[in-house]
Design an enzyme around this catalytic site. Structure first.
Site, PDB file in Angstrom:
ATOM      1  N   ARG A   1      59.399  39.427  38.813  1.00  0.00           N
ATOM      2  CA  ARG A   1      59.057  38.780  39.747  1.00  0.00           C
ATOM      3  C   ARG A   1      59.380  37.425  39.460  1.00  0.00           C
ATOM      4  O   ARG A   1      58.839  36.996  38.431  1.00  0.00           O
ATOM      5  CB  ARG A   1      57.399  38.858  40.124  1.00  0.00           C
ATOM      6  CG  ARG A   1      57.037  37.722  41.390  1.00  0.00           C
ATOM      7  CD  ARG A   1      55.549  37.703  41.333  1.00  0.00           C
ATOM      8  NE  ARG A   1      55.193  36.616  42.272  1.00  0.00           N
ATOM      9  CZ  ARG A   1      54.287  35.816  41.848  1.00  0.00           C
ATOM     10  NH1 ARG A   1      53.595  35.889  40.747  1.00  0.00           N
ATOM     11  NH2 ARG A   1      53.981  34.668  42.863  1.00  0.00           N
TER      12      ARG A   1
ATOM     13  N   HIS B   1      57.369  28.596  44.463  1.00  0.00           N
ATOM     14  CA  HIS B   1      56.212  28.406  43.551  1.00  0.00           C
ATOM     15  C   HIS B   1      55.982  27.167  42.996  1.00  0.00           C
ATOM     16  O   HIS B   1      56.574  26.685  41.850  1.00  0.00           O
ATOM     17  CB  HIS B   1      56.588  29.618  42.346  1.00  0.00           C
ATOM     18  CG  HIS B   1      55.371  29.809  41.417  1.00  0.00           C
ATOM     19  ND1 HIS B   1      55.120  31.086  41.144  1.00  0.00           N
ATOM     20  CD2 HIS B   1      54.541  29.036  40.482  1.00  0.00           C
ATOM     21  CE1 HIS B   1      54.280  31.396  40.295  1.00  0.00           C
ATOM     22  NE2 HIS B   1      53.959  29.895  39.865  1.00  0.00           N
TER      23      HIS B   1
ATOM     24  N   GLU C   1      50.266  31.332  45.326  1.00  0.00           N
ATOM     25  CA  GLU C   1      49.222  30.506  45.484  1.00  0.00           C
ATOM     26  C   GLU C   1      48.982  29.287  46.229  1.00  0.00           C
ATOM     27  O   GLU C   1      48.705  28.286  45.988  1.00  0.00           O
ATOM     28  CB  GLU C   1      48.790  30.177  43.971  1.00  0.00           C
ATOM     29  CG  GLU C   1      48.799  31.476  43.271  1.00  0.00           C
ATOM     30  CD  GLU C   1      48.173  31.310  41.865  1.00  0.00           C
ATOM     31  OE1 GLU C   1      48.151  29.946  41.399  1.00  0.00           O
ATOM     32  OE2 GLU C   1      47.921  31.986  40.970  1.00  0.00           O
TER      33      GLU C   1
ATOM     34  N   ASN D   1      46.843  37.444  42.918  1.00  0.00           N
ATOM     35  CA  ASN D   1      46.981  36.765  41.450  1.00  0.00           C
ATOM     36  C   ASN D   1      45.347  36.543  40.888  1.00  0.00           C
ATOM     37  O   ASN D   1      44.751  36.066  41.664  1.00  0.00           O
ATOM     38  CB  ASN D   1      47.732  35.437  41.274  1.00  0.00           C
ATOM     39  CG  ASN D   1      49.154  35.329  41.689  1.00  0.00           C
ATOM     40  OD1 ASN D   1      49.575  36.692  42.080  1.00  0.00           O
ATOM     41  ND2 ASN D   1      49.747  34.384  41.898  1.00  0.00           N
TER      42      ASN D   1
ATOM     43  N   TYR E   1      43.000  35.837  37.365  1.00  0.00           N
ATOM     44  CA  TYR E   1      42.720  35.599  36.011  1.00  0.00           C
ATOM     45  C   TYR E   1      41.316  35.511  35.602  1.00  0.00           C
ATOM     46  O   TYR E   1      40.673  36.059  34.637  1.00  0.00           O
ATOM     47  CB  TYR E   1      43.181  34.092  35.813  1.00  0.00           C
ATOM     48  CG  TYR E   1      44.546  34.126  35.895  1.00  0.00           C
ATOM     49  CD1 TYR E   1      45.524  34.205  34.647  1.00  0.00           C
ATOM     50  CD2 TYR E   1      45.441  33.887  37.132  1.00  0.00           C
ATOM     51  CE1 TYR E   1      46.877  34.338  34.903  1.00  0.00           C
ATOM     52  CE2 TYR E   1      46.609  33.948  37.178  1.00  0.00           C
ATOM     53  CZ  TYR E   1      47.199  34.057  36.106  1.00  0.00           C
ATOM     54  OH  TYR E   1      48.800  34.360  36.226  1.00  0.00           O
TER      55      TYR E   1
ATOM     56  N   GLU F   1      50.173  38.509  39.715  1.00  0.00           N
ATOM     57  CA  GLU F   1      50.048  37.979  38.455  1.00  0.00           C
ATOM     58  C   GLU F   1      48.777  38.405  37.827  1.00  0.00           C
ATOM     59  O   GLU F   1      47.572  38.272  38.526  1.00  0.00           O
ATOM     60  CB  GLU F   1      49.859  36.506  38.523  1.00  0.00           C
ATOM     61  CG  GLU F   1      51.104  35.837  38.864  1.00  0.00           C
ATOM     62  CD  GLU F   1      51.227  34.117  38.838  1.00  0.00           C
ATOM     63  OE1 GLU F   1      50.171  33.568  38.272  1.00  0.00           O
ATOM     64  OE2 GLU F   1      52.100  33.679  39.631  1.00  0.00           O
TER      65      GLU F   1
HETATM   66  C1  GBH Z   1      48.811  30.704  38.108  1.00  0.00           C
HETATM   67  O1  GBH Z   1      47.820  29.939  38.609  1.00  0.00           O
HETATM   68  C2  GBH Z   1      50.121  30.192  38.635  1.00  0.00           C
HETATM   69  O2  GBH Z   1      50.921  30.970  39.428  1.00  0.00           O
HETATM   70  C3  GBH Z   1      51.165  30.201  37.285  1.00  0.00           C
HETATM   71  O3  GBH Z   1      52.256  29.548  37.280  1.00  0.00           O
HETATM   72  C4  GBH Z   1      50.382  29.864  35.950  1.00  0.00           C
HETATM   73  O4  GBH Z   1      51.113  29.659  34.759  1.00  0.00           O
HETATM   74  C5  GBH Z   1      49.344  30.891  35.794  1.00  0.00           C
HETATM   75  O5  GBH Z   1      48.495  30.972  36.909  1.00  0.00           O
HETATM   76  C6  GBH Z   1      48.378  30.482  34.501  1.00  0.00           C
HETATM   77  O6  GBH Z   1      47.721  29.188  34.862  1.00  0.00           O
HETATM   78  O7  GBH Z   1      40.513  25.984  37.214  1.00  0.00           O
HETATM   79  O8  GBH Z   1      38.736  26.206  35.611  1.00  0.00           O
HETATM   80  O9  GBH Z   1      38.165  26.015  37.880  1.00  0.00           O
HETATM   81  C7  GBH Z   1      46.616  30.125  38.232  1.00  0.00           C
HETATM   82  C8  GBH Z   1      45.730  28.938  38.685  1.00  0.00           C
HETATM   83  C9  GBH Z   1      43.770  29.574  37.456  1.00  0.00           C
HETATM   84  C10 GBH Z   1      43.535  28.122  39.445  1.00  0.00           C
HETATM   85  C11 GBH Z   1      42.228  29.674  37.580  1.00  0.00           C
HETATM   86  C12 GBH Z   1      42.129  28.443  39.522  1.00  0.00           C
HETATM   87  C13 GBH Z   1      39.998  28.738  38.132  1.00  0.00           C
HETATM   88  C14 GBH Z   1      39.602  28.413  37.102  1.00  0.00           C
HETATM   89  N1  GBH Z   1      44.394  29.349  38.742  1.00  0.00           N
HETATM   90  N2  GBH Z   1      41.665  28.622  38.272  1.00  0.00           N
HETATM   91  S1  GBH Z   1      39.143  26.639  36.978  1.00  0.00           S
END
Ligand code: GBH
Length: 482
Positions: free
Chosen positions: A80, A124, A169, A298, A300, A375
């Site tokens: 991707r 993006h 996102e 996506n 995390y 992601e």
């Molecule tokens: C993604 O964004 C992006 O698509 C990518 O480009 C990037 O490199 C990757 O993740 C890693 O960051 O902000 O402490 O409240 C993820 C963005 C991450 C935003 C988690 C909300 C919540 C935790 N998101 N975040 S906090």
């Protein structure tokens, strides 16, 4: 499934990696490309860690052949990537620059020649600066410009790329870009951020229509959302209400129009002091509510929230990153907490149950829609050993945990068709610069040399066999292969 049962995936499962244009390409002034909002932002003092920019990034624009060969060697069957809008349409309007499009044609040809299925993300986060100068996403016009751009790229690559993602996102584009200002263009206007969110939804809808008009019917169109697993700190009514508020601002603002054709009423109520939503015109919701071919998620980390008056103990995180401004319009009375458990180098709590929870939520909210994890991954403190190898057992553990959660969701009836690890290689981590390494492949920023970490070998083995290898040996330092 017990600890010892092998975690096995369906044979057609896609094992991919993900990247984005500004984070890897470099070559920002080549072949007619003009600045995007991220060029402007990263070159503005104080906006990124150490003043770092994507000027060179990992030079993928010149090294894409080597990068594709590496993916093939690892055993990945999907990739991707995103198209840089200002490479294709430097002013955000008008005819395409063929040299810009040619780069993506060559990249796609290279992927197909290696048996790797491309998935294209159109946006993006790198809006042509000229469109921001005209008002950016808070202006309706930007959605029409996006549809035109989608048409151009769809026409150029639609014969060879089957999987299309309109936006990555949109929450980040709207709320980190225009409310907290930690992302480009760095504005701090919550009302503008809410308008941006709607125009991103509209751009997705109009872009989907434009793509379908120029592409073969077999192609699929979707969107990648950073839907959030929002958890209340306690069952107190005030904390449950806080969680519902954040759920509307993180999820409902996109799930509503995209999946159900309407914004949640509770979102209108909570944001009434900021906007009357008169920027939503007749017909917009029908335009946004296109049937999707799939959904991209996506993931995390989950979010833990309470009412701001909560007297609960525990460390606090404000959820605002480096900004004094909140990315949550109208939710100043909500407090963000650090979820318990181990964290990655980003400080994000590791919790695969959040991924399972979101997959099952989509399965309920959008029955029958195939899902892709577009992601998922972790930043770790990666350093080469004296022998040059890079061992990242923390990343292997993270991937094993989250892929197991995906498999568990499939067992629970979810139709997950693929997984894209974030990221193929270390890259420009936006406001954090190059310090945070998300790659399965290590990049030496002096030489730009690529070295697969042990996680890349672990993931490649999973991709080739369809079974998750045990996270321990043979991936540990002494025994890992080349
Ligand atoms: C993604 O964004 C992006 O698509 C990518 O480009 C990037 O490199 C990757 O993740 C890693 O960051 O902000 O402490 O409240 C993820 C963005 C991450 C935003 C988690 C909300 C919540 C935790 N998101 N975040 S906090």
């Amino acid at each position: 499934m017990s600890e010892t049962t092998p975690v096995t995936f369906p044979p057609a499962f896609l094992w991919g990696a993900a990247t984005s244009a500004y984070q890897i390409e470099g070559a920002v002034r080549e072949d007619g490309r003009t600045p995007s909002i991220w060029d402007t932002f990263s070159h503005t003092p104080g906006r990124t860690a150490g003043g770092e920019t994507g000027d060179i990034a990992v030079d993928h624009y010149h090294r894409y052949r080597e990068d594709v060969a590496l993916m093939a060697r690892l055993g990945l069957n999907a990739y991707r990537f995103s198209v840089s809008w200002p490479r294709v349409q430097p002013t955000g309007r008008g005819p395409a620059v063929q040299r810009g499009l040619d780069f993506y044609r060559r990249l796609v040809d290279e992927l197909l020649a290696h048996g790797i299925r491309p998935a294209v993300t159109l946006y993006h986060w790198d809006l042509p600066q000229e469109l921001e100068d005209a008002g950016g996403w808070p202006e309706r016009e930007t959605a029409y410009r996006f549809a035109e751009y989608a048409h151009i790229v769809g026409e150029a690559l639609g014969d060879r790329v089957e999987q299309w993602i309109t936006l990555n996102e949109p929450w980040c584009s709207a709320f980190l870009g225009y409310a907290s200002g930690v992302h480009a263009p760095g504005r701090t206007d919550p009302a503008a951020a809410l308008r941006a969110a709607h125009h991103l939804n509209l751009a997705h809808g109009l872009g989907t229509t434009a793509l379908r008009a120029v592409m073969p019917a077999r192609n699929t169109v979707t969107i990648s959302l950073n839907s959030t697993a929002v958890r209340p700190l306690s069952q107190r009514p005030a904390d449950l209400a806080a969680a519902r508020r954040i759920d509307d601002l993180a999820n409902g603002v996109f799930h509503g129009p995209l999946l159900h054709g309407a914004y949640p009423e509770s979102l209108f109520t909570a944001t009434a002091p900021l906007t009357d939503w008169s920027h939503v015109r007749d017909g917009d919701l029908a335009a946004v509510h296109q049937p999707l071919d799939a959904l991209g998620l996506n993931y995390y980390t989950p979010s833990l929230v309470s009412a701001a008056d909560s007297d609960a103990p525990g460390p606090r995180a404000d959820g605002h990153g480096a900004s004094a401004h909140s990315p949550w319009p109208g939710a100043d009375d909500v407090a963000f907490h650090q979820a318990p458990g181990e964290r990655t180098e980003m400080g994000w709590t590791i919790d695969p149950t959040g991924l399972h929870e979101l997959i099952m939520r989509y399965t309920r909210e959008a029955p029958g829609l195939p899902l892709y994890i577009t992601e998922n991954g972790a930043a770790c403190d990666d350093k080469p050993d004296p022998d040059g190898r890079v061992h990242d057992p923390e990343r292997i553990a993270y991937l094993h945990g989250h892929l197991s959660a995906v498999r568990r969701a499939i067992g629970d009836g979810a139709d997950v068709r693929g997984y894209y690890l974030w990221s193929l290689m270390d890259n420009f981590e936006w406001a954090y610069g190059y310090d945070k390494r998300f790659g399965a492949v290590y990049v030496d920023y002096g030489t730009l040399e690529r070295t697969p970490k042990s996680s890349a070998r672990w993931y490649g083995e999973a991709a080739r066999t369809g079974v998750l290898p045990a996270p321990g040996t043979p991936w540990t330092p002494d025994t890992a292969g080349t």
